[in-house]
Write a protein that holds these residues in place. Sequence first.
Motif, PDB file in Angstrom:
ATOM      1  N   GLU A  31       0.838  -1.213   0.000  1.00  0.00           N
ATOM      2  CA  GLU A  31       0.000   0.000   0.000  1.00  0.00           C
ATOM      3  C   GLU A  31       0.869   1.259   0.000  1.00  0.00           C
ATOM      4  O   GLU A  31       0.617   2.212  -0.731  1.00  0.00           O
ATOM      5  CB  GLU A  31      -0.866   0.044   1.274  1.00  0.00           C
ATOM      6  N   ALA A  32       1.909   1.229   0.855  1.00  0.00           N
ATOM      7  CA  ALA A  32       2.791   2.395   0.981  1.00  0.00           C
ATOM      8  C   ALA A  32       3.476   2.693  -0.347  1.00  0.00           C
ATOM      9  O   ALA A  32       3.604   3.854  -0.752  1.00  0.00           O
ATOM     10  CB  ALA A  32       3.822   2.146   2.083  1.00  0.00           C
ATOM     11  N   ALA A  33       3.898   1.632  -1.046  1.00  0.00           N
ATOM     12  CA  ALA A  33       4.557   1.819  -2.347  1.00  0.00           C
ATOM     13  C   ALA A  33       3.573   2.443  -3.351  1.00  0.00           C
ATOM     14  O   ALA A  33       3.922   3.361  -4.087  1.00  0.00           O
ATOM     15  CB  ALA A  33       5.066   0.469  -2.855  1.00  0.00           C
ATOM     16  N   ARG A  34       2.360   1.911  -3.325  1.00  0.00           N
ATOM     17  CA  ARG A  34       1.332   2.432  -4.244  1.00  0.00           C
ATOM     18  C   ARG A  34       1.040   3.907  -3.989  1.00  0.00           C
ATOM     19  O   ARG A  34       0.909   4.696  -4.905  1.00  0.00           O
ATOM     20  CB  ARG A  34       0.043   1.627  -4.052  1.00  0.00           C
ATOM     21  N   GLU A  35       0.960   4.237  -2.662  1.00  0.00           N
ATOM     22  CA  GLU A  35       0.566   5.609  -2.316  1.00  0.00           C
ATOM     23  C   GLU A  35       1.759   6.555  -2.214  1.00  0.00           C
ATOM     24  O   GLU A  35       1.598   7.730  -1.888  1.00  0.00           O
ATOM     25  CB  GLU A  35      -0.186   5.600  -0.971  1.00  0.00           C
ATOM     26  N   GLY A  36       2.973   6.022  -2.443  1.00  0.00           N
ATOM     27  CA  GLY A  36       4.169   6.850  -2.368  1.00  0.00           C
ATOM     28  C   GLY A  36       4.471   7.359  -0.959  1.00  0.00           C
ATOM     29  O   GLY A  36       4.980   8.456  -0.759  1.00  0.00           O
TER      30      GLY A  36
ATOM     31  N   ALA B 127       6.414   7.165   7.597  1.00  0.00           N
ATOM     32  CA  ALA B 127       4.948   7.052   7.618  1.00  0.00           C
ATOM     33  C   ALA B 127       4.531   5.579   7.571  1.00  0.00           C
ATOM     34  O   ALA B 127       3.550   5.183   8.197  1.00  0.00           O
ATOM     35  CB  ALA B 127       4.348   7.823   6.452  1.00  0.00           C
ATOM     36  N   TYR B 128       5.304   4.777   6.825  1.00  0.00           N
ATOM     37  CA  TYR B 128       5.029   3.333   6.747  1.00  0.00           C
ATOM     38  C   TYR B 128       5.169   2.699   8.137  1.00  0.00           C
ATOM     39  O   TYR B 128       4.300   1.967   8.608  1.00  0.00           O
ATOM     40  CB  TYR B 128       5.994   2.695   5.745  1.00  0.00           C
ATOM     41  N   LEU B 129       6.268   3.027   8.789  1.00  0.00           N
ATOM     42  CA  LEU B 129       6.518   2.470  10.128  1.00  0.00           C
ATOM     43  C   LEU B 129       5.428   2.939  11.102  1.00  0.00           C
ATOM     44  O   LEU B 129       4.919   2.146  11.913  1.00  0.00           O
ATOM     45  CB  LEU B 129       7.901   2.921  10.606  1.00  0.00           C
TER      46      LEU B 129
END
Length: 295
Positions: A51-56, A61-63
């Motif tokens: 999801e994080a990759a998709r949303e940049g 923020a991922y952590l």
Amino acid sequence: MSATKKDDKPVAAETMPSGTTSGTPQLLLTHHLKQLRLPTILREYDKVAREAAREGIDHTAYLLRLVELELIDRERRVVERRIRQARFPAVKSFDTFDFVAIPSLNKMLVLELSRCEYILRRDNIIALGNSGTGKTHIGLSLGLAACQKGFSVAFTTAAGLVHQLMEARDERRLLKLQRDLAAVKLLIIDELGYVPFSTAGAELLFEVFSQRYERGSTIVTSNLPFEEWTSVFGAERLTGALLDRLTHHVHILSMNGESYRLTQSARRRKPTAMEVGDPSAVEAVDPDTGEITTR
Ligand code: ADP
Ligand code: MG
């Protein structure tokens, strides 16, 4: 102390803790997250990474997203554990309680109590009323609310508690049980009055109230008005002393009325206006219960 050995020889690979020198990153991550007891991060990290990759979204923020998920889940697990430890005979909440059915009950007071501030003040609650008026339901709902607010709760019937106390005394573990009962933030004693106690039983129960006095909150439900409590405890002086402690800081819930069980089953049996052919009757679905009613 230095981490290297005295002779300064490099630490051999085979003496390293297992998993730190071999294996794929995923395997290591799984192992470490298990060891750190972070099951939600373990379950979600891959999905959230995609999801994080998709949303940049950046690494921080991922952590953060993962840590928040773990915290939410952890809180839920803690509440579930508290509910298990409370030993409720059933899980009931105010959501399913119909205040209209019991007009003698002060709804505003109950809703205020559901916020659990009385537990911080170590106040007690006594729910009095005839059978079937929802006393146990209210006790269970207040207990659940307390679990959700982070308080430790224990639910028991008066007869069950006396039985437990007598058994603990016979097995020489009374002190431990008394300590546990005194430590719980909210003790709910249901159905006081259905069974009279032996002298020893009454004294043991009295001790529980004494030990909790101004230390923790107790909820008692009873079908008997205070004047008749002596018939349960036997001795008048003991009953007086007990009421003195219990009612020092107390909220009384007056729950006299028609038995909910009886009115519900009578309603189910009664033929509706539709059935008896009343043309003005209009069928409707009760939004609360989903029950089909007629107007
Ligand atoms: P009591 O402990 O006063 O004898 P209970 O709490 O055991 O009564 O109530 C009997 C049954 O009726 C339970 O299944 C309870 O959930 C239900 N009940 C009682 N009063 C209400 C109410 N006002 N709204 C919804 N359900 C109720
Ligand atoms: Mg009951």
